[in-house]
Design a protein around this motif. Structure first.
Motif, short mmCIF file in Angstrom:
data_model
loop_
_atom_site.label_atom_id
_atom_site.label_comp_id
_atom_site.label_asym_id
_atom_site.label_seq_id
_atom_site.Cartn_x
_atom_site.Cartn_y
_atom_site.Cartn_z
N ARG A 91 0.82 -1.19 0.00
CA ARG A 91 0.00 0.00 0.00
C ARG A 91 0.86 1.25 0.00
O ARG A 91 2.02 1.23 0.40
CB ARG A 91 -0.93 0.01 1.21
CG ARG A 91 -0.23 -0.03 2.53
CD ARG A 91 -1.20 -0.35 3.65
NE ARG A 91 -1.95 0.83 4.08
CZ ARG A 91 -1.77 1.41 5.26
NH1 ARG A 91 -0.89 0.95 6.10
NH2 ARG A 91 -2.50 2.45 5.59
N GLY A 101 -5.82 5.55 2.23
CA GLY A 101 -6.89 4.61 2.02
C GLY A 101 -6.82 3.26 2.70
O GLY A 101 -6.16 3.02 3.69
N LYS A 102 -7.52 2.37 2.08
CA LYS A 102 -7.86 1.10 2.69
C LYS A 102 -6.78 0.06 2.50
O LYS A 102 -5.92 0.15 1.64
CB LYS A 102 -9.14 0.61 2.03
CG LYS A 102 -9.01 0.54 0.51
CD LYS A 102 -10.34 0.59 -0.18
CE LYS A 102 -10.14 0.57 -1.70
NZ LYS A 102 -11.38 0.79 -2.43
N LEU A 103 -6.84 -0.95 3.32
CA LEU A 103 -6.05 -2.15 3.15
C LEU A 103 -6.91 -3.17 2.43
O LEU A 103 -8.03 -3.43 2.84
CB LEU A 103 -5.62 -2.72 4.50
CG LEU A 103 -4.50 -2.04 5.25
CD1 LEU A 103 -4.28 -2.73 6.59
CD2 LEU A 103 -3.23 -2.03 4.45
N THR A 104 -6.38 -3.73 1.36
CA THR A 104 -7.09 -4.77 0.63
C THR A 104 -6.42 -6.11 0.93
O THR A 104 -5.25 -6.31 0.63
CB THR A 104 -7.06 -4.50 -0.88
OG1 THR A 104 -7.65 -3.22 -1.14
CG2 THR A 104 -7.84 -5.57 -1.63
N PHE B 34 -12.56 2.08 8.83
CA PHE B 34 -12.96 1.15 7.79
C PHE B 34 -13.73 -0.01 8.41
O PHE B 34 -13.39 -0.48 9.50
CB PHE B 34 -11.72 0.59 7.06
CG PHE B 34 -10.85 1.65 6.46
CD1 PHE B 34 -9.78 2.16 7.16
CD2 PHE B 34 -11.08 2.12 5.18
CE1 PHE B 34 -8.95 3.14 6.61
CE2 PHE B 34 -10.27 3.10 4.62
CZ PHE B 34 -9.21 3.60 5.34
N TYR B 36 -15.03 -3.93 7.77
CA TYR B 36 -14.85 -5.14 6.99
C TYR B 36 -15.84 -6.20 7.49
O TYR B 36 -16.27 -6.16 8.63
CB TYR B 36 -13.44 -5.71 7.18
CG TYR B 36 -12.31 -4.86 6.63
CD1 TYR B 36 -11.80 -3.79 7.36
CD2 TYR B 36 -11.73 -5.16 5.40
CE1 TYR B 36 -10.75 -3.03 6.87
CE2 TYR B 36 -10.67 -4.41 4.90
CZ TYR B 36 -10.19 -3.35 5.65
OH TYR B 36 -9.14 -2.59 5.15
N LEU B 44 -10.80 -10.96 4.71
CA LEU B 44 -11.59 -9.79 5.05
C LEU B 44 -12.03 -9.07 3.77
O LEU B 44 -11.25 -8.90 2.85
CB LEU B 44 -10.78 -8.80 5.89
CG LEU B 44 -10.53 -9.16 7.35
CD1 LEU B 44 -9.46 -10.20 7.49
CD2 LEU B 44 -10.15 -7.91 8.13
N LEU B 46 -13.63 -5.51 2.46
CA LEU B 46 -13.95 -4.14 2.84
C LEU B 46 -15.38 -3.81 2.46
O LEU B 46 -15.82 -4.06 1.34
CB LEU B 46 -13.00 -3.16 2.15
CG LEU B 46 -13.22 -1.69 2.48
CD1 LEU B 46 -12.86 -1.41 3.94
CD2 LEU B 46 -12.39 -0.81 1.55
N THR B 49 -15.82 2.84 3.87
CA THR B 49 -14.87 3.75 4.49
C THR B 49 -15.66 4.86 5.15
O THR B 49 -16.51 5.49 4.51
CB THR B 49 -13.91 4.34 3.45
OG1 THR B 49 -13.23 3.28 2.80
CG2 THR B 49 -12.92 5.30 4.09
N ARG B 97 -7.77 4.73 11.38
CA ARG B 97 -6.54 5.35 10.93
C ARG B 97 -6.30 6.63 11.73
O ARG B 97 -7.20 7.47 11.85
CB ARG B 97 -6.61 5.67 9.45
CG ARG B 97 -5.32 6.19 8.86
CD ARG B 97 -5.43 6.32 7.36
NE ARG B 97 -6.18 7.50 6.95
CZ ARG B 97 -6.63 7.69 5.72
NH1 ARG B 97 -6.44 6.77 4.81
NH2 ARG B 97 -7.28 8.78 5.41
N LEU B 108 -2.82 2.04 10.61
CA LEU B 108 -4.12 1.39 10.73
C LEU B 108 -4.11 0.38 11.87
O LEU B 108 -3.21 -0.45 11.94
CB LEU B 108 -4.49 0.68 9.43
CG LEU B 108 -5.06 1.53 8.31
CD1 LEU B 108 -5.28 0.67 7.07
CD2 LEU B 108 -6.37 2.17 8.73
N PHE B 110 -6.68 -2.40 14.09
CA PHE B 110 -7.91 -3.15 13.95
C PHE B 110 -8.55 -3.43 15.30
O PHE B 110 -7.86 -3.63 16.31
CB PHE B 110 -7.64 -4.48 13.23
CG PHE B 110 -7.38 -4.33 11.77
CD1 PHE B 110 -6.12 -3.99 11.32
CD2 PHE B 110 -8.41 -4.50 10.85
CE1 PHE B 110 -5.89 -3.82 9.96
CE2 PHE B 110 -8.18 -4.34 9.51
CZ PHE B 110 -6.91 -4.00 9.06
#
Lengths: 115, 119
Positions: A91, A101-104, B34, B36, B44, B46, B49, B97, B108, B110
């Motif tokens: 990323r 942004g996001k983690l995929t 985020f 998930y 996971l 998504l 957001t 975040r 990030l 979790f």
């Protein structure tokens, strides 16, 4: 974010080093390599990240090839509690340490540490 | 210790009811969170957001009217599963975040996850 490829599963004997590979052949110059792991029924846990130099912390070491197209996460002395799904993610991180942004998440590698 | 907390960790409800899951950043301000969901033995996925003070951005295929997200403060985001059905049963995970320039900038973290079972 660039796509990653990991083996679906690996085994490791307790006390031995666990070496988890990850291919990210389409990685861009500004993309970092991140590793997370998820123990059953818990949220993902950050392990380590790096750009191009090898990194080490109290949990693991990260070895990134010179061309940055692949990396290896090393757990030097695996324990039974290291049994988990390990995710390799690439990323972008912006200036000042902010991340975009996001983690995929891909499918990850199921690491099983056995006695 | 945990820096992102989810509540409840487990919830069982009847079909047709609404369920709210909270995600809190404990020692930092999170401008972005985020959400998930994860099915058994799957990765996971998504869902959306969530940005503080604005509408959430949903991923393709996620019903915004089914999964209501509110991010009213810099430390709290909520996910409400409306009129829950058995197929909504899943493991829901949030991540937060850190605010740029502040404590835990950019990284990030979790939550522990919330397991929803709809009967």
């Amino acid at each position: 974010d660039a796509k990653t490829t990991q083996p679906p599963s690996m085994d490791c004997a307790e006390g031995r080093a666990a070496n988890l590979p990850c291919n990210h052949s389409t990685i861009s110059g500004n993309e970092y390599v991140y590793w997370y792991r998820q123990i059953h029924s818990q949220g993902p846990q950050y392990i380590i990240h790096g750009l191009k130099n090898n990194e080490t912390n109290e949990m693991a070491s990260l070895i990134i090839t010179e061309d940055r197209k692949s990396s290896t996460l090393i757990l030097p002395h695996a324990t039974l509690r290291d049994t988990a799904v390990y995710y390799c993610i690439v990323r972008v991180i912006g200036a000042g340490g902010t991340s975009y942004g996001k983690l995929t998440f891909g499918q990850g590698t199921i690491l099983t540490v056995h006695p | 210790g945990a820096v992102v907390s989810q509540h409840p960790s487990r919830v069982i409800c009847k079909s047709g009811t609404s369920v709210k899951i909270e995600c809190r950043s404990l020692d930092f301000q999170a401008t972005t969170m985020f959400w998930y969901r994860q099915f058994p033995k799957k990765s996971l996925m998504l869902m959306a957001t969530s940005n503080e003070g604005s509408k959430a951005t949903y991923e393709q295929g996620v019903e915004k009217d089914k999964f209501l997200i509110n991010h009213a403060s810099l430390t709290l985001s909520t996910l409400t599963v409306t009129s829950a059905q058995p197929e909504d049963s899943s493991f829901y995970i949030c991540s937060a975040r850190g605010q740029a320039g502040g404590r835990r900038t950019g990284e990030l973290f979790f939550g522990e996850g919330s397991r929803l079972t709809v009967l």
